[in-house]
Design a protein around this motif. Structure first.
Motif, PDB file in Angstrom:
ATOM      1  N   PRO A 434      38.918  28.744  32.936  1.00  0.00           N
ATOM      2  CA  PRO A 434      40.692  29.936  32.853  1.00  0.00           C
ATOM      3  C   PRO A 434      39.445  31.142  32.862  1.00  0.00           C
ATOM      4  CG  PRO A 434      40.409  27.711  30.792  1.00  0.00           C
ATOM      5  CD  PRO A 434      39.678  27.647  31.798  1.00  0.00           C
ATOM      6  N   ALA A 435      38.862  30.902  32.937  1.00  0.00           N
ATOM      7  CA  ALA A 435      38.185  32.059  32.642  1.00  0.00           C
ATOM      8  C   ALA A 435      37.695  32.953  33.765  1.00  0.00           C
ATOM      9  CB  ALA A 435      36.594  32.831  31.658  1.00  0.00           C
ATOM     10  N   VAL A 436      37.737  31.832  34.901  1.00  0.00           N
ATOM     11  CA  VAL A 436      36.845  31.933  36.057  1.00  0.00           C
ATOM     12  C   VAL A 436      37.852  31.638  37.419  1.00  0.00           C
ATOM     13  CG1 VAL A 436      35.667  31.353  37.853  1.00  0.00           C
ATOM     14  CG2 VAL A 436      34.916  30.802  35.924  1.00  0.00           C
ATOM     15  N   ILE A 437      39.078  31.336  36.709  1.00  0.00           N
ATOM     16  CA  ILE A 437      39.844  30.646  38.174  1.00  0.00           C
ATOM     17  C   ILE A 437      41.223  31.814  38.424  1.00  0.00           C
ATOM     18  CG2 ILE A 437      39.752  28.037  37.425  1.00  0.00           C
ATOM     19  CD1 ILE A 437      42.054  28.054  36.339  1.00  0.00           C
ATOM     20  N   ARG A 438      41.271  32.938  37.568  1.00  0.00           N
ATOM     21  CA  ARG A 438      42.223  33.469  37.642  1.00  0.00           C
ATOM     22  C   ARG A 438      41.785  34.730  38.613  1.00  0.00           C
ATOM     23  NH1 ARG A 438      46.782  33.929  34.993  1.00  0.00           N
ATOM     24  NH2 ARG A 438      47.139  36.112  35.818  1.00  0.00           N
ATOM     25  N   ALA A 439      40.291  34.701  38.549  1.00  0.00           N
ATOM     26  CA  ALA A 439      39.945  36.105  39.411  1.00  0.00           C
ATOM     27  C   ALA A 439      39.663  35.539  41.103  1.00  0.00           C
ATOM     28  CB  ALA A 439      38.531  36.121  38.723  1.00  0.00           C
ATOM     29  N   ARG A 440      39.036  36.082  41.710  1.00  0.00           N
ATOM     30  CA  ARG A 440      38.969  36.662  43.341  1.00  0.00           C
ATOM     31  C   ARG A 440      37.687  37.140  43.390  1.00  0.00           C
ATOM     32  NH1 ARG A 440      41.811  33.393  41.604  1.00  0.00           N
ATOM     33  NH2 ARG A 440      43.932  32.205  41.896  1.00  0.00           N
ATOM     34  N   GLY A 441      37.017  36.805  44.205  1.00  0.00           N
ATOM     35  CA  GLY A 441      36.788  38.246  45.454  1.00  0.00           C
ATOM     36  C   GLY A 441      34.767  37.663  44.432  1.00  0.00           C
TER      37      GLY A 441
END
Length: 657
Positions: A434-441
């Motif tokens: 959950p800490a990773v999948i919302r971010a991009r690039g």
């Protein structure tokens, strides 16, 4: 007051250390925030200044001034060279820049050690500064107080230049609107070069002035780079004063935190970095939403249109279904054979290697398979899910340490170790996902880097399970099946690793070519459209993150079985960068290419470097640089035309095997 008196010296040390990091991080922030270059060689620029200043220091003011001038100039020239090196990659994104600059850091670090030696150099400061002064009843080094004053002046001067001068206006314009800057008669390319040269000068000056605090030596550049990245993430890219405050906070954690909270200090920095990045991503990334109604679902409309056309097609006499051999023949005559040939060739090579290599070569091939599975897991996240990662060594480490501890507890059956290690890595990925999948690039790169570094900190602290910095060795050998003997010979270990790798890769390919894999690819290529169609994009990415973590856990388990020992270096940041390089070499959407890239890295690092001892980083750095420039689409982007490889773009939505 007693508490303040007891910790006064560490607190002032934290200010000095933080201001040193500020000077370095200011250059890193300038390079990334205005020139758009994610410079992972910034620590090397610091090392250039530190080594130069230490070499020219002779205990006089003239030696200090000469070292400061020479170190700053040398690092500025290196920064200008980085500008020329990164310009061809301007349209390829930050991932290519990160890999290129990391390769340059490896090459530069090796050359610095060859030129200045592997031992930490002594630094002599002028006699007036090589003394102590009284500070609230304590004696404190005069040089550090002087450095604090110089860093504050530098922060004020830098803020004034960026906000009050025409040079600063040109720098800000080059980041916000380079076309408008060009229309005013300024050359954006020259500004880009000047910004990176100035960033290098800041790092070099910090290296010279900080050498008496953090002496030049092996590992210094990596430590400074990591801490500077934390400072930039915490302080942001818009304000030097915010960077200043973040640097002081990091310095206090590194010094005062160790004396006040020694058990928590190793985790605080990267935990804070991850928390800040996750917090920001929740405000910068759109929330998943579903728009109801037929007009909001283009996928449903397309499905209904195709169904209507199918119903209205002319009816033909029913034909019997072709037999299985006929279906196989039709598949072989279609494009399927093109996808099967690389797999068959790889299988033939894998199982022919034991008869072609000696024991050392077979051992390296087994290690390459373990690293290859790690690279395949990075391919799933980077190439299919669109989440470039520098922290996939975290579930890799979970799987590795799980296998080592299972073996030590008497659970030595290989399939049991594989399943339990994959399960442990999957649970870890479910927690961190959950800490990773919302971010991009680039934000994904930084979050996953923080996760990887936090995992490394845990490994070094939980010695009862990991052995700490000493690692684990001496656990029982793995048995291939129930009732068998422990595997100790290189050939049987390799065959076991090859079988496990083939099964894992085959399952990965089946999933990626299934409807689930196509949904994941669609999420990467058209996320907004997928969200508008009602697809739970976050759920798809989380499942992909968990499955990739399980695959990395299998790779970690194989590594322990093949090597029969485990150390923190096997699961550190360098291995994460190698896995990402393997993906770039093979092509970001090519599973087979990732395996080939991993084999090339292991071959370069351990086989080629063996004939040139001490120059492994130089060879790997050259491999990084060559791969970024010569294989923009990886091996999967090459097609054989008239006997000559020609780079071609893959059709949209189609991926290589």
């Amino acid at each position: 007051m007693d508490l303040l008196d007891a910790h006064l010296v560490p607190a002032v040390d934290g200010v000095a250390y933080g201001l040193l990091l500020f000077v370095v991080a200011a250059g890193l922030s300038l390079a990334f925030g205005t020139a758009g270059v994610l410079n992972l060689s910034h620590g090397m620029l610091y090392a250039i200044g530190a080594y130069t200043g230490a070499e020219l220091s002779d205990g006089t003011w003239g030696g200090l001034a000469l070292g400061l001038a020479a170190g700053t100039a040398a690092a500025a020239l290196a920064g200008a060279g980085l500008s020329a090196a990164t310009v061809p990659l301007a349209r390829r994104g930050h991932l290519a820049q990160a890999l290129l600059t990391f390769g340059i850091a490896l090459v530069g670090g090796d050359l610095l050690i060859q030129f200045f030696g592997a031992d930490e150099l002594p630094v002599r400061v002028p006699g007036a500064l090589d003394s102590s002064v009284h500070l609230l009843g304590h004696r404190y080094p005069a040089y550090r107080l002087c450095f604090i004053a110089m860093a504050v002046v530098l922060a004020a001067f830098g803020t004034w230049v960026l906000t009050r001068t025409r040079v600063g206006a040109a720098v800000r314009a080059s980041a916000d609107d380079p076309q408008m800057l060009a229309a005013t008669g300024h050359n954006p390319r020259a500004v880009h070069t000047g910004v990176l040269a100035a960033a290098g000068a800041l790092a070099g000056a910090a290296g010279v002035l900080g050498a008496p605090i953090i002496g030049p030596g092996p590992g210094t550049s990596e430590n400074v780079l990591m801490l500077s990245l934390v400072v930039v993430v915490l302080g942001g890219l818009r304000s030097l004063w915010a960077t200043f405050a973040a640097a002081v906070a990091v310095g206090e954690v590194q010094t005062l935190g160790v004396s006040v909270l020694p058990d928590l200090a190793p985790y605080l920095l990267f935990a804070a970095m991850a928390a800040v990045l996750v917090f920001r991503s929740r405000f910068t990334e759109p929330e998943a939403h579903e728009e109801r109604g037929p007009s909001a679902d283009p996928v449903s409309r397309l499905r209904k249109l195709l169904a209507a056309r199918w119903e209205n097609r002319p009816r033909a006499a029913a034909a019997p279904a072709p037999a299985a051999p006929a279906r196989l023949g039709a598949w072989l005559h279609s494009a399927g054979w093109r996808q099967a040939v690389p797999l068959l060739v790889l299988l033939a090579v894998l199982f022919a290697l034991p008869g072609m290599l000696d024991s050392y070569g077979i051992s390296l091939a087994g290690s390459a398979l373990a690293l290859g599975l790690l690279a395949v897991s990075v391919t799933v996240l980077t190439g299919y899910a669109g989440l470039p990662t520098l922290g996939q060594t975290a579930p890799f480490a979970v799987g590795a340490y799980a296998t080592a501890n299972l073996a030590d507890a008497g659970w030595t059956v290989g399939p049991v170790q594989i399943v339990l290690s994959a399960l442990a890595a999957a649970v870890f990925s479910a927690v961190t996902g959950p800490a990773v999948i919302r971010a991009r690039g680039t934000t994904v790169l930084m979050i996953t880097l923080a996760v990887g570094e936090l995992t490394s900190a845990v490994i070094n602290q939980v010695k009862s399970l990991t052995g700490g910095a000493d690692g684990l060795v001496g656990f029982p050998a793995t048995r291939a099946l129930w009732g068998g003997e422990g595997m100790t010979e290189e050939r049987e270990l390799y065959v076991y690793a090859a079988v496990v790798a083939v099964v894992a890769v085959a399952l990965t390919l089946l999933v990626l070519r299934s409807p689930a894999g196509k949904l994941l690819t669609g999420t990467r290529g058209a996320e907004a459209r997928m969200r508008a169609s009602g697809h739970p994009v976050g759920r798809y990415l989380l499942v992909a993150h968990i499955c990739a973590g399980a695959l990395a856990g299998v790779g970690g388990s194989l590594m322990v079985t093949v090597q029969q020992y485990l150390s923190p270096a096997d699961v550190g940041f360098e291995i994460a960068a190698f896995a990402l390089l393997a993906v770039v070499i093979g092509g970001t959407t090519s599973v087979i290419g990732a395996l080939l890239g991993a084999g090339l890295i292991v071959f370069t690092r351990d086989w080629v470097a063996g004939s040139w001892p001490g120059h492994g980083p130089l060879l790997l750095g050259a491999l990084f640089i060559a791969a970024v420039y010569l294989l923009p689409r990886g091996l999967a982007g090459l097609r054989i035309v008239a006997g000559r490889p020609v780079p071609t773009a893959s059709p949209a939505g189609k991926v290589s095997p």
